[in-house]
Design a protein around this motif. Structure first.
Motif, PDB file in Angstrom:
ATOM      1  N   ARG A  45       0.833  -1.201   0.000  1.00 27.55           N
ATOM      2  CA  ARG A  45       0.000   0.000   0.000  1.00 27.55           C
ATOM      3  C   ARG A  45       0.870   1.255   0.000  1.00 27.55           C
ATOM      4  N   GLU A  46       1.902   1.272   0.812  1.00 31.02           N
ATOM      5  CA  GLU A  46       2.800   2.431   0.876  1.00 31.02           C
ATOM      6  C   GLU A  46       3.521   2.643  -0.454  1.00 31.02           C
ATOM      7  N   LEU A  47       3.901   1.555  -1.109  1.00 36.73           N
ATOM      8  CA  LEU A  47       4.578   1.675  -2.398  1.00 36.73           C
ATOM      9  C   LEU A  47       3.665   2.360  -3.407  1.00 36.73           C
ATOM     10  N   LEU A  48       2.420   1.931  -3.474  1.00 34.91           N
ATOM     11  CA  LEU A  48       1.483   2.559  -4.400  1.00 34.91           C
ATOM     12  C   LEU A  48       1.290   4.033  -4.061  1.00 34.91           C
ATOM     13  N   SER A  49       1.118   4.340  -2.789  1.00 41.09           N
ATOM     14  CA  SER A  49       0.960   5.740  -2.377  1.00 41.09           C
ATOM     15  C   SER A  49       2.198   6.567  -2.706  1.00 41.09           C
ATOM     16  N   ASP A  50       3.372   5.991  -2.467  1.00 40.89           N
ATOM     17  CA  ASP A  50       4.623   6.700  -2.741  1.00 40.89           C
ATOM     18  C   ASP A  50       4.760   7.074  -4.214  1.00 40.89           C
ATOM     19  N   MET A  51       4.196   6.266  -5.090  1.00 41.52           N
ATOM     20  CA  MET A  51       4.340   6.524  -6.519  1.00 41.52           C
ATOM     21  C   MET A  51       3.627   7.811  -6.952  1.00 41.52           C
ATOM     22  N   LEU A  53       3.772  10.545  -5.071  1.00 40.65           N
ATOM     23  CA  LEU A  53       4.449  11.647  -4.385  1.00 40.65           C
ATOM     24  C   LEU A  53       5.484  12.312  -5.278  1.00 40.65           C
ATOM     25  N   ASP A  54       5.566  13.619  -5.143  1.00 44.51           N
ATOM     26  CA  ASP A  54       6.650  14.377  -5.748  1.00 44.51           C
ATOM     27  C   ASP A  54       7.736  14.457  -4.676  1.00 44.51           C
ATOM     28  N   ILE A  55       8.911  13.932  -4.991  1.00 39.16           N
ATOM     29  CA  ILE A  55      10.003  13.948  -4.025  1.00 39.16           C
ATOM     30  C   ILE A  55      11.058  14.913  -4.551  1.00 39.16           C
ATOM     31  N   LEU A  58      14.736  14.508  -6.009  1.00 47.32           N
ATOM     32  CA  LEU A  58      14.945  13.078  -6.230  1.00 47.32           C
ATOM     33  C   LEU A  58      14.190  12.609  -7.466  1.00 47.32           C
ATOM     34  N   ARG A  59      12.844  12.829  -7.464  1.00 51.63           N
ATOM     35  CA  ARG A  59      12.059  12.419  -8.625  1.00 51.63           C
ATOM     36  C   ARG A  59      10.686  13.078  -8.601  1.00 51.63           C
ATOM     37  N   PRO A  60      10.092  13.253  -9.797  1.00 53.04           N
ATOM     38  CA  PRO A  60       8.716  13.741  -9.863  1.00 53.04           C
ATOM     39  C   PRO A  60       7.763  12.592  -9.524  1.00 53.04           C
ATOM     40  N   PRO A  61       6.472  12.870  -9.391  1.00 52.07           N
ATOM     41  CA  PRO A  61       5.531  11.767  -9.155  1.00 52.07           C
ATOM     42  C   PRO A  61       5.555  10.795 -10.341  1.00 52.07           C
ATOM     43  N   VAL A  62       5.429   9.524 -10.055  1.00 47.47           N
ATOM     44  CA  VAL A  62       5.355   8.505 -11.105  1.00 47.47           C
ATOM     45  C   VAL A  62       3.923   8.440 -11.630  1.00 47.47           C
ATOM     46  N   LEU A  63       2.962   8.551 -10.719  1.00 45.78           N
ATOM     47  CA  LEU A  63       1.542   8.419 -11.065  1.00 45.78           C
ATOM     48  C   LEU A  63       0.770   9.685 -10.752  1.00 45.78           C
ATOM     49  N   ARG A  64      -0.215   9.967 -11.588  1.00 38.76           N
ATOM     50  CA  ARG A  64      -1.181  11.006 -11.238  1.00 38.76           C
ATOM     51  C   ARG A  64      -2.070  10.448 -10.129  1.00 38.76           C
ATOM     52  N   ARG A  65      -2.647  11.318  -9.349  1.00 34.07           N
ATOM     53  CA  ARG A  65      -3.529  10.890  -8.245  1.00 34.07           C
ATOM     54  C   ARG A  65      -4.639   9.981  -8.758  1.00 34.07           C
ATOM     55  N   GLU A  66      -5.215  10.320  -9.914  1.00 32.72           N
ATOM     56  CA  GLU A  66      -6.322   9.524 -10.463  1.00 32.72           C
ATOM     57  C   GLU A  66      -5.871   8.104 -10.803  1.00 32.72           C
ATOM     58  N   THR A  67      -4.671   7.985 -11.318  1.00 31.60           N
ATOM     59  CA  THR A  67      -4.161   6.654 -11.652  1.00 31.60           C
ATOM     60  C   THR A  67      -3.926   5.858 -10.386  1.00 31.60           C
ATOM     61  N   ARG A  68      -3.331   6.504  -9.390  1.00 33.65           N
ATOM     62  CA  ARG A  68      -3.109   5.810  -8.116  1.00 33.65           C
ATOM     63  C   ARG A  68      -4.427   5.317  -7.541  1.00 33.65           C
ATOM     64  N   GLU A  69      -5.440   6.164  -7.593  1.00 36.13           N
ATOM     65  CA  GLU A  69      -6.741   5.772  -7.050  1.00 36.13           C
ATOM     66  C   GLU A  69      -7.344   4.611  -7.837  1.00 36.13           C
ATOM     67  N   SER A  70      -7.207   4.613  -9.156  1.00 30.13           N
ATOM     68  CA  SER A  70      -7.774   3.501  -9.930  1.00 30.13           C
ATOM     69  C   SER A  70      -7.007   2.207  -9.675  1.00 30.13           C
ATOM     70  N   LEU A  71      -5.706   2.309  -9.410  1.00 30.61           N
ATOM     71  CA  LEU A  71      -4.920   1.103  -9.135  1.00 30.61           C
ATOM     72  C   LEU A  71      -5.179   0.545  -7.741  1.00 30.61           C
ATOM     73  N   ASP A  72      -5.737   1.350  -6.865  1.00 35.49           N
ATOM     74  CA  ASP A  72      -6.007   0.904  -5.503  1.00 35.49           C
ATOM     75  C   ASP A  72      -6.919  -0.327  -5.475  1.00 35.49           C
ATOM     76  N   GLY A  73      -7.921  -0.357  -6.324  1.00 34.26           N
ATOM     77  CA  GLY A  73      -8.811  -1.521  -6.381  1.00 34.26           C
ATOM     78  C   GLY A  73      -8.082  -2.781  -6.820  1.00 34.26           C
ATOM     79  N   PHE A  74      -7.117  -2.620  -7.709  1.00 33.98           N
ATOM     80  CA  PHE A  74      -6.320  -3.764  -8.157  1.00 33.98           C
ATOM     81  C   PHE A  74      -5.401  -4.249  -7.036  1.00 33.98           C
TER      82      PHE A  74
END
Length: 128
Positions: A45-51, A53-55, A58-74
């Motif tokens: 769960r933390e890995l998905l949430s971390d993706m 985040l804008d760090i 170090l790195r920009p966000p990997v996922l848009r919030r909407e994508t993260r939310e849609s992947l949560d069900g998976f």
């Protein structure tokens, strides 16, 4: 809606599970190289949430919030699939998630391509 056999339900469920597992493998590689993998019981769960985040520095966000939310069900389904017996899977839920895979894949792919482009720009800026 027509019911599926246990074998059909398990087969479709395995495809849904594998879709998320492949995404999570990409996230794990990114986290390992850029920031570190989460630890502990809730690391998936933390890995998905971390993706999402804008760090800074170090790195920009990997996922848009909407994508993260849609992947949560998976992600939730991945846990269910790994912890239930095949005959306990509910066809309606498996089928509904399977129908979401094509759109989720398009969103995920677009986000990963955007992330890769961002890294390319950062690398180019560092070289100049």
């Amino acid at each position: 809606a027509e019911a599926a056999s246990v074998l059909e339900c398990y087969g479709v469920g395995k495809l849904v599970h594998d879709f998320y597992t492949a995404a999570e493998r990409s996230f794990s590689r990114i986290a390992s190289e850029l920031g570190g993998l989460p630890r502990g019981e809730r690391w998936h769960r933390e890995l998905l949430s971390d993706m999402a985040l804008d760090i800074p520095k170090l790195r920009p966000p990997v996922l848009r919030r909407e994508t993260r939310e849609s992947l949560d069900g998976f992600l939730r389904f991945r846990h269910v699939f790994r912890n239930l017996y095949a005959f306990n899977l509910q066809w309606e839920k498996v089928r509904a998630l399977a129908e979401e895979v094509p759109e989720a894949w398009l969103e995920l792919r677009a986000d990963l391509e955007s992330f890769a482009s961002s890294l390319d720009r950062i690398a180019a800026d560092l070289e100049s």
